[in-house]
Motif scaffolding. Structure first.
Motif, PDB file in Angstrom:
ATOM      1  N   LYS A  74       0.832  -1.207   0.000  1.00  0.00           N
ATOM      2  CA  LYS A  74       0.000   0.000   0.000  1.00  0.00           C
ATOM      3  C   LYS A  74       0.867   1.257   0.000  1.00  0.00           C
ATOM      4  CE  LYS A  74      -2.661   3.425   1.780  1.00  0.00           C
ATOM      5  NZ  LYS A  74      -2.222   4.727   2.298  1.00  0.00           N
ATOM      6  N   CYS A  75       1.872   1.278   0.858  1.00  0.00           N
ATOM      7  CA  CYS A  75       2.737   2.450   0.997  1.00  0.00           C
ATOM      8  C   CYS A  75       3.494   2.738  -0.298  1.00  0.00           C
ATOM      9  CB  CYS A  75       3.712   2.222   2.148  1.00  0.00           C
ATOM     10  SG  CYS A  75       4.786   3.613   2.511  1.00  0.00           S
ATOM     11  N   PHE A  76       4.138   1.727  -0.827  1.00  0.00           N
ATOM     12  CA  PHE A  76       4.951   1.923  -2.032  1.00  0.00           C
ATOM     13  C   PHE A  76       4.070   2.307  -3.221  1.00  0.00           C
ATOM     14  CE2 PHE A  76       7.427   0.507  -5.723  1.00  0.00           C
ATOM     15  CZ  PHE A  76       8.644   1.115  -5.466  1.00  0.00           C
ATOM     16  N   SER A  77       2.943   1.633  -3.381  1.00  0.00           N
ATOM     17  CA  SER A  77       2.056   1.925  -4.506  1.00  0.00           C
ATOM     18  C   SER A  77       1.489   3.340  -4.424  1.00  0.00           C
ATOM     19  CB  SER A  77       0.909   0.909  -4.551  1.00  0.00           C
ATOM     20  OG  SER A  77       1.390  -0.399  -4.718  1.00  0.00           O
ATOM     21  N   GLY A  78       1.116   3.771  -3.232  1.00  0.00           N
ATOM     22  CA  GLY A  78       0.614   5.131  -3.073  1.00  0.00           C
ATOM     23  C   GLY A  78       1.666   6.173  -3.398  1.00  0.00           C
ATOM     24  N   ASP A  79       2.885   5.935  -2.916  1.00  0.00           N
ATOM     25  CA  ASP A  79       3.975   6.868  -3.223  1.00  0.00           C
ATOM     26  C   ASP A  79       4.276   6.882  -4.728  1.00  0.00           C
ATOM     27  OD1 ASP A  79       4.222   7.563  -0.566  1.00  0.00           O
ATOM     28  OD2 ASP A  79       6.006   6.344  -0.198  1.00  0.00           O
ATOM     29  N   VAL A  80       4.284   5.705  -5.342  1.00  0.00           N
ATOM     30  CA  VAL A  80       4.561   5.620  -6.773  1.00  0.00           C
ATOM     31  C   VAL A  80       3.487   6.338  -7.582  1.00  0.00           C
ATOM     32  CG1 VAL A  80       4.573   3.998  -8.727  1.00  0.00           C
ATOM     33  CG2 VAL A  80       6.014   3.571  -6.729  1.00  0.00           C
ATOM     34  N   ALA A  81       2.224   6.207  -7.186  1.00  0.00           N
ATOM     35  CA  ALA A  81       1.147   6.883  -7.923  1.00  0.00           C
ATOM     36  C   ALA A  81       1.375   8.389  -7.957  1.00  0.00           C
ATOM     37  CB  ALA A  81      -0.206   6.561  -7.295  1.00  0.00           C
ATOM     38  N   VAL A  82       1.753   8.963  -6.813  1.00  0.00           N
ATOM     39  CA  VAL A  82       2.012  10.407  -6.749  1.00  0.00           C
ATOM     40  C   VAL A  82       3.251  10.765  -7.574  1.00  0.00           C
ATOM     41  CG1 VAL A  82       2.648  12.318  -5.216  1.00  0.00           C
ATOM     42  CG2 VAL A  82       0.853  10.707  -4.529  1.00  0.00           C
ATOM     43  N   GLU A  83       4.321  10.012  -7.407  1.00  0.00           N
ATOM     44  CA  GLU A  83       5.568  10.313  -8.117  1.00  0.00           C
ATOM     45  C   GLU A  83       5.396  10.219  -9.630  1.00  0.00           C
ATOM     46  OE1 GLU A  83       8.261   7.477  -6.500  1.00  0.00           O
ATOM     47  OE2 GLU A  83       8.170   8.318  -4.467  1.00  0.00           O
ATOM     48  N   VAL A  84       4.737   9.182 -10.094  1.00  0.00           N
ATOM     49  CA  VAL A  84       4.562   8.984 -11.529  1.00  0.00           C
ATOM     50  C   VAL A  84       3.602  10.018 -12.110  1.00  0.00           C
ATOM     51  CG1 VAL A  84       3.703   7.377 -13.279  1.00  0.00           C
ATOM     52  CG2 VAL A  84       5.208   6.551 -11.467  1.00  0.00           C
ATOM     53  N   ALA A  85       2.566  10.365 -11.364  1.00  0.00           N
ATOM     54  CA  ALA A  85       1.656  11.407 -11.841  1.00  0.00           C
ATOM     55  C   ALA A  85       2.380  12.748 -11.960  1.00  0.00           C
ATOM     56  CB  ALA A  85       0.452  11.525 -10.904  1.00  0.00           C
ATOM     57  N   LEU A  86       3.244  13.053 -11.013  1.00  0.00           N
ATOM     58  CA  LEU A  86       4.046  14.277 -11.096  1.00  0.00           C
ATOM     59  C   LEU A  86       4.967  14.244 -12.312  1.00  0.00           C
ATOM     60  CD1 LEU A  86       5.004  14.886  -7.358  1.00  0.00           C
ATOM     61  CD2 LEU A  86       3.852  16.531  -8.842  1.00  0.00           C
ATOM     62  N   ASP A  87       5.586  13.097 -12.550  1.00  0.00           N
ATOM     63  CA  ASP A  87       6.453  12.968 -13.721  1.00  0.00           C
ATOM     64  C   ASP A  87       5.664  13.144 -15.020  1.00  0.00           C
ATOM     65  OD1 ASP A  87       8.725  12.573 -12.214  1.00  0.00           O
ATOM     66  OD2 ASP A  87       8.690  10.384 -12.373  1.00  0.00           O
ATOM     67  N   ALA A  88       4.445  12.622 -15.047  1.00  0.00           N
ATOM     68  CA  ALA A  88       3.616  12.757 -16.241  1.00  0.00           C
ATOM     69  C   ALA A  88       3.301  14.223 -16.517  1.00  0.00           C
ATOM     70  CB  ALA A  88       2.324  11.959 -16.081  1.00  0.00           C
ATOM     71  N   ILE A  89       3.007  14.972 -15.460  1.00  0.00           N
ATOM     72  CA  ILE A  89       2.764  16.409 -15.630  1.00  0.00           C
ATOM     73  C   ILE A  89       4.008  17.083 -16.198  1.00  0.00           C
ATOM     74  CG2 ILE A  89       2.362  18.576 -14.381  1.00  0.00           C
ATOM     75  CD1 ILE A  89       0.535  16.972 -12.487  1.00  0.00           C
ATOM     76  N   GLN A  90       5.165  16.699 -15.709  1.00  0.00           N
ATOM     77  CA  GLN A  90       6.410  17.292 -16.194  1.00  0.00           C
ATOM     78  C   GLN A  90       6.632  16.976 -17.671  1.00  0.00           C
ATOM     79  OE1 GLN A  90       8.060  19.295 -14.213  1.00  0.00           O
ATOM     80  NE2 GLN A  90       9.665  19.818 -15.700  1.00  0.00           N
ATOM     81  N   ILE A  91       6.349  15.760 -18.061  1.00  0.00           N
ATOM     82  CA  ILE A  91       6.544  15.354 -19.459  1.00  0.00           C
ATOM     83  C   ILE A  91       5.598  16.111 -20.382  1.00  0.00           C
ATOM     84  CG2 ILE A  91       6.231  13.409 -21.061  1.00  0.00           C
ATOM     85  CD1 ILE A  91       7.368  11.624 -18.765  1.00  0.00           C
ATOM     86  N   LEU A  92       4.378  16.323 -19.926  1.00  0.00           N
ATOM     87  CA  LEU A  92       3.418  17.065 -20.745  1.00  0.00           C
ATOM     88  C   LEU A  92       3.625  18.576 -20.654  1.00  0.00           C
ATOM     89  CD1 LEU A  92       2.018  14.210 -20.755  1.00  0.00           C
ATOM     90  CD2 LEU A  92      -0.147  15.442 -20.876  1.00  0.00           C
ATOM     91  N   GLY A  93       4.462  19.008 -19.724  1.00  0.00           N
ATOM     92  CA  GLY A  93       4.766  20.434 -19.615  1.00  0.00           C
ATOM     93  C   GLY A  93       3.538  21.261 -19.269  1.00  0.00           C
ATOM     94  N   GLY A  94       3.372  22.376 -19.971  1.00  0.00           N
ATOM     95  CA  GLY A  94       2.242  23.255 -19.710  1.00  0.00           C
ATOM     96  C   GLY A  94       0.902  22.562 -19.896  1.00  0.00           C
ATOM     97  N   TYR A  95       0.833  21.652 -20.849  1.00  0.00           N
ATOM     98  CA  TYR A  95      -0.408  20.904 -21.063  1.00  0.00           C
ATOM     99  C   TYR A  95      -0.712  19.989 -19.873  1.00  0.00           C
ATOM    100  CZ  TYR A  95      -0.209  22.513 -25.892  1.00  0.00           C
ATOM    101  OH  TYR A  95      -0.173  23.303 -27.020  1.00  0.00           O
ATOM    102  N   GLY A  96       0.331  19.505 -19.234  1.00  0.00           N
ATOM    103  CA  GLY A  96       0.122  18.655 -18.063  1.00  0.00           C
ATOM    104  C   GLY A  96      -0.532  19.398 -16.921  1.00  0.00           C
ATOM    105  N   TYR A  97      -0.327  20.712 -16.900  1.00  0.00           N
ATOM    106  CA  TYR A  97      -0.888  21.550 -15.834  1.00  0.00           C
ATOM    107  C   TYR A  97      -2.307  22.000 -16.158  1.00  0.00           C
ATOM    108  CZ  TYR A  97      -0.374  24.765 -11.864  1.00  0.00           C
ATOM    109  OH  TYR A  97      -0.493  25.402 -10.658  1.00  0.00           O
ATOM    110  N   SER A  98      -2.753  21.714 -17.352  1.00  0.00           N
ATOM    111  CA  SER A  98      -4.067  22.150 -17.819  1.00  0.00           C
ATOM    112  C   SER A  98      -5.099  21.043 -17.652  1.00  0.00           C
ATOM    113  CB  SER A  98      -3.987  22.532 -19.300  1.00  0.00           C
ATOM    114  OG  SER A  98      -5.275  22.688 -19.846  1.00  0.00           O
ATOM    115  N   ARG A  99      -6.318  21.432 -17.328  1.00  0.00           N
ATOM    116  CA  ARG A  99      -7.398  20.443 -17.206  1.00  0.00           C
ATOM    117  C   ARG A  99      -7.835  19.907 -18.559  1.00  0.00           C
ATOM    118  NH1 ARG A  99     -11.495  21.274 -12.143  1.00  0.00           N
ATOM    119  NH2 ARG A  99      -9.875  21.395 -10.548  1.00  0.00           N
ATOM    120  N   GLU A 100      -7.317  20.471 -19.614  1.00  0.00           N
ATOM    121  CA  GLU A 100      -7.617  19.945 -20.946  1.00  0.00           C
ATOM    122  C   GLU A 100      -7.043  18.541 -21.113  1.00  0.00           C
ATOM    123  OE1 GLU A 100      -6.668  21.064 -25.638  1.00  0.00           O
ATOM    124  OE2 GLU A 100      -6.191  22.496 -24.046  1.00  0.00           O
TER     125      GLU A 100
END
Length: 377
Positions: free
Chosen positions: A318-344
């Motif tokens: 549970k702990c590792f999976s929860g941390d990974v979900a947050v970390e990977v979602a943050l990385d995805a936002i970074q990869i998408l750049g400005g679009y990652g920050y948009s609700r579009e």
């Protein structure tokens, strides 16, 4: 690699994936914005039996094994973690009944839920979150009944449940040994719904206060024996945590898939950004974390199935999976750049959904307490 499934298991996983991709995923963004509960989607899930996967066939459920159930949870989590949470919260309420209930109690619960109903697990209180032993909800025996009074908070499905499993204390001076667990039907007098939470994420699930005002319940609704409630709650959470981890893995997998898709389409300096090694390594690390989390979920459930102690393994998953979900979602936002920050684009929602997986079903700090306790005992 994912899960090593038989042909029958894969067909169930694919059924869930098809429903999630075609029905849940396209509707998720709008329900996330409105905060409205997607009742039509839940009704479809009920008709498919997705709310009673673990309930034994003799009581009308799917009777599925843990691994198949986790694979389905991941598919639902990929489409929308809130929707997956609403369904899995029904299974969370079911687990103490399966762990400690009599055949008659299992039938009572099943007969309410199977036709298409929500259930809720009522443990958390305003002053009793991580410290579940500090519960203030009281229960008093009066003849052939118990009288239940108190307020529970942050209850998933609280406003829509037809049946609750409620934890209350007979004697506060006894601490953990004074807590008992009960099946409580919503139809009983004295039950009301309090504040509904306007949440950051998992907005396709309902979360609210539930108030019990001198609610009378038959004595045969007691799960196990008086004073066994805390033990039942802890066993329930041990078994539930790997499934929470599976939903978190679903969030992370979706974030990775969105990242890979975008990286192939986005052109910078005359070529797709997927061609840049910096992003390749970033996505490779995301994949490594996700597969590690998935296999921790599988291992914890294998231990549960084998009947060996697995509190440590469940906490790690549970702990590792929860941390990974947050970390990977943050990385995805970074990869998408400005679009990652948009609700579009969907990845900002994935981060909002992911955060709760470090908080509910035992905070990740509590999971580390569990792991450290196993190391030091």
């Amino acid at each position: 690699m994912g899960y090593l499934l038989t042909e029958d298991q894969r067909s169930l996983q694919e059924m869930a994936r098809d429903f999630a991709e075609k029905s849940v995923k396209p509707a998720a963004a709008e329900y996330d914005r409105s905060g409205e509960l997607p009742m039509e989607l839940y009704k479809q899930a009920f008709q498919m039996g997705l709310h009673c996967l673990e309930l034994p066939e003799e009581f009308g459920g799917g009777g599925l094994d843990y691994i198949t159930t986790a694979a389905i949870c991941e598919e639902l989590g990929k489409a929308d973690a809130g929707f997956a949470t609403g369904l899995c919260a029904i299974s969370l309420a079911l687990k103490p009944v399966l762990l400690a209930g009599t055949p008659a109690q299992k039938k009572l619960f099943a007969d309410i839920v199977i036709p298409g109903a929500f259930a809720a697990f009522c443990l958390t209180e305003p002053g009793a979150g991580s410290d579940a032993g500090a519960t203030q909800t009281t229960v008093v025996r009066e003849g052939d009944e118990y009288v239940l009074s108190g307020t529970k908070c942050f209850i998933t499905n609280g406003a829509v449940a037809d049946v609750y499993v409620v934890f209350a204390t007979h004697d506060k001076s006894k601490g953990l040994k004074g807590i008992s667990a009960f099946i409580v039907e919503r139809s009983r007098a004295g039950i009301s719904v309090g504040k509904e939470e306007d949440k950051m994420g998992i907005r396709l699930s309902n979360t609210c206060d539930v108030v019990f005002d001198s609610v009378r319940i038959p004595a045969d609704h007691l799960l196990g024996k008086e004073g066994e409630g805390f033990k039942i709650a802890m066993k329930t959470l041990d078994l539930a945590r790997p499934f929470v981890g599976a939903i978190a893995v679903g969030i992370a997998q979706r974030a990775l898939e969105e990242s890979v898709k975008y990286s192939k389409e986005r052109i910078t300096f005359g070529k797709p950004i997927a061609a840049f090694q910096a992003l390749q390594f970033m996505m490779a690390d995301m994949d490594i974390k996700i597969e590690a989390a998935r296999q921790l979920v599988v291992h914890a459930l294998d231990c549960a199935k084998a009947g060996v102690p697995y509190a440590r393994e469940a906490a790690i998953a549970k702990c590792f999976s929860g941390d990974v979900a947050v970390e990977v979602a943050l990385d995805a936002i970074q990869i998408l750049g400005g679009y990652g920050y948009s609700r579009e684009y969907p990845v900002e929602k994935l981060l909002r959904d992911a955060k709760i997986f470090q908080i509910f079903e035992g905070t990740n700090q509590i999971q580390r307490v569990v792991v450290a306790g196993q190391l030091l005992k």
